[in-house]
Scaffold this active site. Structure first.
Site, mmCIF file in Angstrom:
data_model
loop_
_atom_site.group_PDB
_atom_site.id
_atom_site.type_symbol
_atom_site.label_atom_id
_atom_site.label_comp_id
_atom_site.label_asym_id
_atom_site.label_seq_id
_atom_site.Cartn_x
_atom_site.Cartn_y
_atom_site.Cartn_z
ATOM 1 N N SER A 7 0.851 -1.190 0.000
ATOM 2 C CA SER A 7 0.000 0.000 0.000
ATOM 3 C C SER A 7 0.884 1.235 0.000
ATOM 4 O O SER A 7 1.644 1.477 0.948
ATOM 5 C CB SER A 7 -0.895 0.013 1.230
ATOM 6 O OG SER A 7 -1.408 1.321 1.417
ATOM 7 N N HIS A 32 -1.045 -1.297 -4.359
ATOM 8 C CA HIS A 32 -2.324 -1.020 -3.691
ATOM 9 C C HIS A 32 -2.444 0.484 -3.448
ATOM 10 O O HIS A 32 -1.591 1.091 -2.795
ATOM 11 C CB HIS A 32 -2.386 -1.797 -2.373
ATOM 12 C CG HIS A 32 -3.693 -1.704 -1.663
ATOM 13 N ND1 HIS A 32 -4.774 -2.512 -1.962
ATOM 14 C CD2 HIS A 32 -4.115 -0.891 -0.655
ATOM 15 C CE1 HIS A 32 -5.788 -2.218 -1.168
ATOM 16 N NE2 HIS A 32 -5.422 -1.229 -0.372
ATOM 17 N N ASP A 34 -4.803 3.530 -2.011
ATOM 18 C CA ASP A 34 -5.919 3.811 -1.107
ATOM 19 C C ASP A 34 -6.514 5.179 -1.390
ATOM 20 O O ASP A 34 -5.880 6.209 -1.149
ATOM 21 C CB ASP A 34 -5.432 3.743 0.346
ATOM 22 C CG ASP A 34 -5.130 2.317 0.765
ATOM 23 O OD1 ASP A 34 -6.046 1.478 0.690
ATOM 24 O OD2 ASP A 34 -3.975 2.035 1.139
ATOM 25 N N MET A 36 -9.365 7.836 -0.437
ATOM 26 C CA MET A 36 -10.280 8.170 0.675
ATOM 27 C C MET A 36 -10.866 9.558 0.455
ATOM 28 O O MET A 36 -10.180 10.446 -0.056
ATOM 29 C CB MET A 36 -9.503 8.151 1.996
ATOM 30 C CG MET A 36 -8.766 6.849 2.253
ATOM 31 S SD MET A 36 -8.031 6.828 3.887
ATOM 32 C CE MET A 36 -6.999 5.355 3.767
ATOM 33 N N HIS A 65 -8.242 0.777 -4.106
ATOM 34 C CA HIS A 65 -9.185 0.529 -3.008
ATOM 35 C C HIS A 65 -9.937 1.828 -2.720
ATOM 36 O O HIS A 65 -9.381 2.749 -2.121
ATOM 37 C CB HIS A 65 -8.365 0.054 -1.791
ATOM 38 C CG HIS A 65 -9.160 -0.206 -0.555
ATOM 39 N ND1 HIS A 65 -8.570 -0.411 0.670
ATOM 40 C CD2 HIS A 65 -10.495 -0.295 -0.339
ATOM 41 C CE1 HIS A 65 -9.511 -0.615 1.586
ATOM 42 N NE2 HIS A 65 -10.683 -0.543 1.001
ATOM 43 N N MET A 67 -12.278 3.991 -0.761
ATOM 44 C CA MET A 67 -12.972 4.186 0.513
ATOM 45 C C MET A 67 -13.718 5.505 0.385
ATOM 46 O O MET A 67 -13.366 6.510 1.015
ATOM 47 C CB MET A 67 -11.957 4.188 1.661
ATOM 48 C CG MET A 67 -11.448 2.785 1.990
ATOM 49 S SD MET A 67 -9.862 2.792 2.836
ATOM 50 C CE MET A 67 -8.776 2.908 1.412
ATOM 51 N N MET A 138 -11.333 -6.313 5.332
ATOM 52 C CA MET A 138 -10.531 -5.360 6.106
ATOM 53 C C MET A 138 -10.203 -5.956 7.479
ATOM 54 O O MET A 138 -11.098 -6.438 8.182
ATOM 55 C CB MET A 138 -11.298 -4.046 6.315
ATOM 56 C CG MET A 138 -11.501 -3.206 5.066
ATOM 57 S SD MET A 138 -9.991 -2.740 4.196
ATOM 58 C CE MET A 138 -9.082 -1.839 5.457
ATOM 59 N N GLY A 146 -0.884 1.581 9.584
ATOM 60 C CA GLY A 146 -0.185 1.396 10.847
ATOM 61 C C GLY A 146 -1.031 0.946 12.019
ATOM 62 O O GLY A 146 -0.613 1.075 13.171
ATOM 63 N N ASP A 176 -6.449 -6.639 4.199
ATOM 64 C CA ASP A 176 -5.838 -5.313 4.232
ATOM 65 C C ASP A 176 -5.914 -4.774 5.648
ATOM 66 O O ASP A 176 -7.012 -4.613 6.192
ATOM 67 C CB ASP A 176 -6.604 -4.412 3.244
ATOM 68 C CG ASP A 176 -6.034 -3.012 3.131
ATOM 69 O OD1 ASP A 176 -4.987 -2.724 3.726
ATOM 70 O OD2 ASP A 176 -6.671 -2.210 2.414
ATOM 71 N N GLY A 177 -4.726 -4.480 6.225
ATOM 72 C CA GLY A 177 -4.668 -3.859 7.531
ATOM 73 C C GLY A 177 -3.866 -4.666 8.526
ATOM 74 O O GLY A 177 -4.227 -5.793 8.853
ATOM 75 N N GLY A 178 -2.744 -4.093 8.959
ATOM 76 C CA GLY A 178 -1.936 -4.740 9.989
ATOM 77 C C GLY A 178 -1.226 -6.006 9.540
ATOM 78 O O GLY A 178 -0.884 -6.853 10.371
ATOM 79 N N GLY A 198 1.173 -2.140 4.092
ATOM 80 C CA GLY A 198 1.619 -0.757 3.960
ATOM 81 C C GLY A 198 2.848 -0.492 4.804
ATOM 82 O O GLY A 198 3.987 -0.551 4.328
HETATM 83 C C1 DX5 Z 1 -6.356 1.418 5.488
HETATM 84 C C2 DX5 Z 1 -5.877 1.092 4.100
HETATM 85 C C3 DX5 Z 1 -4.721 0.181 4.076
HETATM 86 C C4 DX5 Z 1 -3.475 0.679 4.749
HETATM 87 C C5 DX5 Z 1 -2.765 -0.535 5.272
HETATM 88 O O1 DX5 Z 1 -7.603 2.011 5.420
HETATM 89 O O2 DX5 Z 1 -6.919 0.508 3.335
HETATM 90 O O3 DX5 Z 1 -4.436 -0.246 2.732
HETATM 91 O O4 DX5 Z 1 -2.616 1.397 3.931
HETATM 92 O O5 DX5 Z 1 -1.708 -0.126 6.054
HETATM 93 P P1 DX5 Z 1 -0.989 -1.117 7.093
HETATM 94 O O6 DX5 Z 1 -0.456 -2.272 6.298
HETATM 95 O O7 DX5 Z 1 0.069 -0.249 7.679
HETATM 96 O O8 DX5 Z 1 -2.035 -1.537 8.083
HETATM 97 ZN ZN ZN Z 2 -6.376 -0.434 1.362
#
Ligand code: DX5
Ligand code: ZN
Length: 216
Positions: A7, A32, A34, A36, A65, A67, A138, A146, A176-178, A198
């Site tokens: 990401s 990836h 993001d 938003m 992605h 959002m 998610m 982060g 996606d996430g963590g 990310g």
């Molecule tokens: C959060 C994003 C993720 C984010 C992931 O809303 O959709 O793609 O960048 O970041 P990490 O891998 O640090 O959780």
């Molecule tokens: Zn994402």
């Protein structure tokens, strides 16, 4: 095949081209991106002009992605801007508009993705499984990089893997996430085949070693 999608939310935006060009040689499969809108999630990131610019220089396919609220409004424009996979959230509009957005993406010749926030049950994706090329689970609340991985999403992931095996086995299943090397293993064991990372990717001292560990 297990794929990794770094990401770029955690990339150095001043050196975005450099960071994107480094992904493929290190073993990444997608970029990836993001998007938003400050409404669907409490953060603003990048939009159409940046996606378009990235698509000109990225050797890897763009996994975009969205959002954003009511993504149908922008589905065609993100396809034209260069998204290869375009994922929208099931919570972002009515069932009719969600269906229409997925169909629009496929009519543009792109892959259609559907994402579920942590509070959304697997059942919400059920009416759309045959319309999708990717389902995104998610494992944090969308909005920021982060955050801590939510292991309690694994039963949902496993359920979706089972349904996809029955109804649409070529559909990808992304988390996606963590995601780090350890949580990636848990996601793979529960059926994910595309891992977004990310902060863990961009903090890794050796991204190639990190990619290998995520795919191991
Ligand atoms: C959060 C994003 C993720 C984010 C992931 O809303 O959709 O793609 O960048 O970041 P990490 O891998 O640090 O959780
Ligand atoms: Zn994402």
């Amino acid at each position: 095949m297990i794929k990794v999608a770094p990401s770029i939310l955690s990339a150095d935006f001043v050196n975005l081209e450099r960071d994107i060009r480094a992904l493929g040689p290190a073993g990444a499969d997608y970029v990836h991106v993001d998007v938003m809108d400050g409404l669907f999630v409490p953060n603003l990131t990048i939009g159409l002009p940046v996606v378009k610019a990235i698509s000109r220089i990225s050797p890897l396919p763009l996994d975009v992605h969205l959002m954003i609220d009511r993504p149908l409004r922008y589905a065609e424009r993100f396809c034209e801007a260069g998204a290869d996979v375009l994922t929208l959230h099931v919570e972002a509009d009515t069932p009719e508009h969600t269906r229409e957005a997925l169909e629009t993406i496929r009519a543009c010749g792109k892959k259609a993705g559907l994402s579920l926030k942590p509070g959304t049950p697997a059942e919400a994706a059920l009416p759309y499984l045959e319309l999708c090329d990717l389902i995104l689970v998610m494992t944090v609340e969308p909005g920021f990089g982060g955050q801590k991985f939510m292991a309690d999403m694994m039963p949902k992931l496993k359920t979706l893997r089972r349904w996809l095996d029955e109804k649409n086995p070529v559909c990808e299943l992304e988390v996606d996430g963590g995601v780090n090397a350890e949580t990636a293993r848990i996601c793979r064991e529960n059926g994910a085949n595309v891992l977004v990372a990310g902060s863990a990717w961009f903090k890794a001292p050796d991204p190639a070693a990190f990619a290998a560990a995520v795919k191991a």
